[in-house]
Design an enzyme around this catalytic site. Structure first.
Site, PDB file in Angstrom:
ATOM      1  N   ILE A   1       0.815  -1.210   0.000  1.00 18.80           N
ATOM      2  CA  ILE A   1       0.000   0.000   0.000  1.00 18.80           C
ATOM      3  C   ILE A   1       0.854   1.268   0.000  1.00 18.80           C
ATOM      4  CG2 ILE A   1      -1.634   1.273   1.489  1.00 18.80           C
ATOM      5  CD1 ILE A   1      -2.861  -1.705   1.857  1.00 18.80           C
TER       6      ILE A   1
ATOM      7  N   CYS B   1      -2.367  -4.036  13.177  1.00 22.46           N
ATOM      8  CA  CYS B   1      -2.570  -3.650  14.579  1.00 22.46           C
ATOM      9  C   CYS B   1      -1.353  -3.955  15.450  1.00 22.46           C
ATOM     10  CB  CYS B   1      -3.792  -4.369  15.142  1.00 22.46           C
ATOM     11  SG  CYS B   1      -3.617  -6.178  15.192  1.00 22.46           S
TER      12      CYS B   1
END
Length: 345
Positions: free
Chosen positions: A56, A78
């Protein structure tokens, strides 16, 4: 024009299912993730034309503009913020993709709506501050939540941070603090589903808790009975690690299993000083076998995370991979309800 959804850190497609749950007009224009195993699951359920194996950090504003994406759904890694991790926040390399997106969001003029999910603890991170600064620079209105599926009639505890943001129209409820209830949904309003409602029939012995775990670790396991309406958060370490990774199931009543565990405790206490002989150890194990303790199957875990029945794993996906992928995913119902709230006029 309907919603054109860009799904980032797309995993096994939890956000896609959440968008479907919200019953909005539109389509997923691209789903991006670096995990090839997760992408294979996504493609198995939705076809390979949407999902892209992609770092990304290489995404740019021109590409987003070309996709004409107006709704961004994302669940960034996370690990930089988990209780079990080092909590290195933005210094963790796994935060780099979100940092890149924070610089990208103000440049993406077509983006009108954003929903982001992360682990509880993200709300006090530097990454969160960076994200909110990006939203404000891009002139988004935003609200933050800490929510769990038990607030939505799902018998699973999974506290997560959520942020919803939109341009042009503020939300009709106050912000300024992290909300612990979704407007219109009051905790305790509804009766939670029982665990018995999500169970598979005829579960094979492959899912029984192994003898070595029964012998050494059973007393730290979270054990769930059919009539209960709760379960622990399932993590990617489920079945691999015993403590804090998810609940185990017994078909016995709470009273019956309690009776057996009391007998086991008596054996432990009466042999505390002398140690347990082979005969005593076997007697103890025979008692524990009566509990018929097993792990929840991947399908059952998927139900607790509100994935629909049509969701499938490819045949080649191992159970270990299934648990890891589900543990890294989202609760479809919670996110689906937030998408409704985000897009409500």
């Amino acid at each position: 024009m309907g919603f054109r959804v860009l799904e980032l850190f797309s995993g096994i497609g939890g956000m896609h299912y959440a968008f479907k749950y919200a019953q909005l007009e539109g389509e997923i224009v691209a789903a991006m993730d670096v995990n090839t195993v997760a992408n294979a699951v996504y493609a198995h359920n939705y076809g390979s034309n949407v999902v892209k194996t992609r770092n990304i950090q290489s995404l740019n504003a021109k590409e987003v503009a070309k996709l004409q994406a107006n709704l961004l759904l994302m669940s960034p890694p996370c690990q930089p913020h988990t209780r079990q991790g080092l909590q290195r926040d933005t210094e963790d390399k796994r935060s780099d993709a979100l940092t890149h997106l924070c610089s990208l969001i103000p440049e993406c003029k077509d983006l009108q709506y954003i929903l982001m999910e992360n682990v509880k603890g993200f709300e006090s991170s530097q990454a969160r501050n960076q994200f909110i600064e990006a939203l404000e620079k891009a002139e988004f209105h935003w609200r933050e939540f800490i929510l769990t599926p038990t607030q939505f009639n799902v018998p699973n505890t999974r506290y997560r941070y959520y942020c919803i943001a939109r341009k042009n129209q503020d939300f009709p409820f106050a912000g300024g603090k992290i909300l612990e209830e979704m407007p219109g949904v009051k905790t305790g309003d509804q009766i939670l589903s029982q665990i018995s409602q999500i169970l598979d029939k005829n579960v094979t012995s492959d899912f029984l808790v192994p003898d070595d775990v029964l012998t050494k670790r059973v007393m730290v396991m979270d054990i769930i009975h059919p009539t209960q309406s709760r379960s622990m958060c399932f993590t990617k370490g489920y079945t691999h690690y015993t403590e804090g990774t998810g609940s185990a199931f017994t078909p016995l009543s709470e009273a019956e299993s309690h009776r057996i565990f009391e007998l086991v405790k008596e054996i432990d206490e009466s042999n505390q000083e002398t140690g347990k002989s082979e005969e005593v150890l076997q007697q103890r194990l025979d008692l524990l076998h009566q509990v018929k303790l097993r792990y929840f199957t991947p399908r059952e875990v998927a139900r607790l995370m509100s994935f629909p029945e049509e969701f499938e794993f490819p045949a080649e996906t191992t159970n270990r991979q299934k648990y890891r992928l589900l543990g890294n995913s989202i609760n479809v119902k919670v996110v689906g309800e937030l998408i409704k709230l985000l897009t409500l006029k």
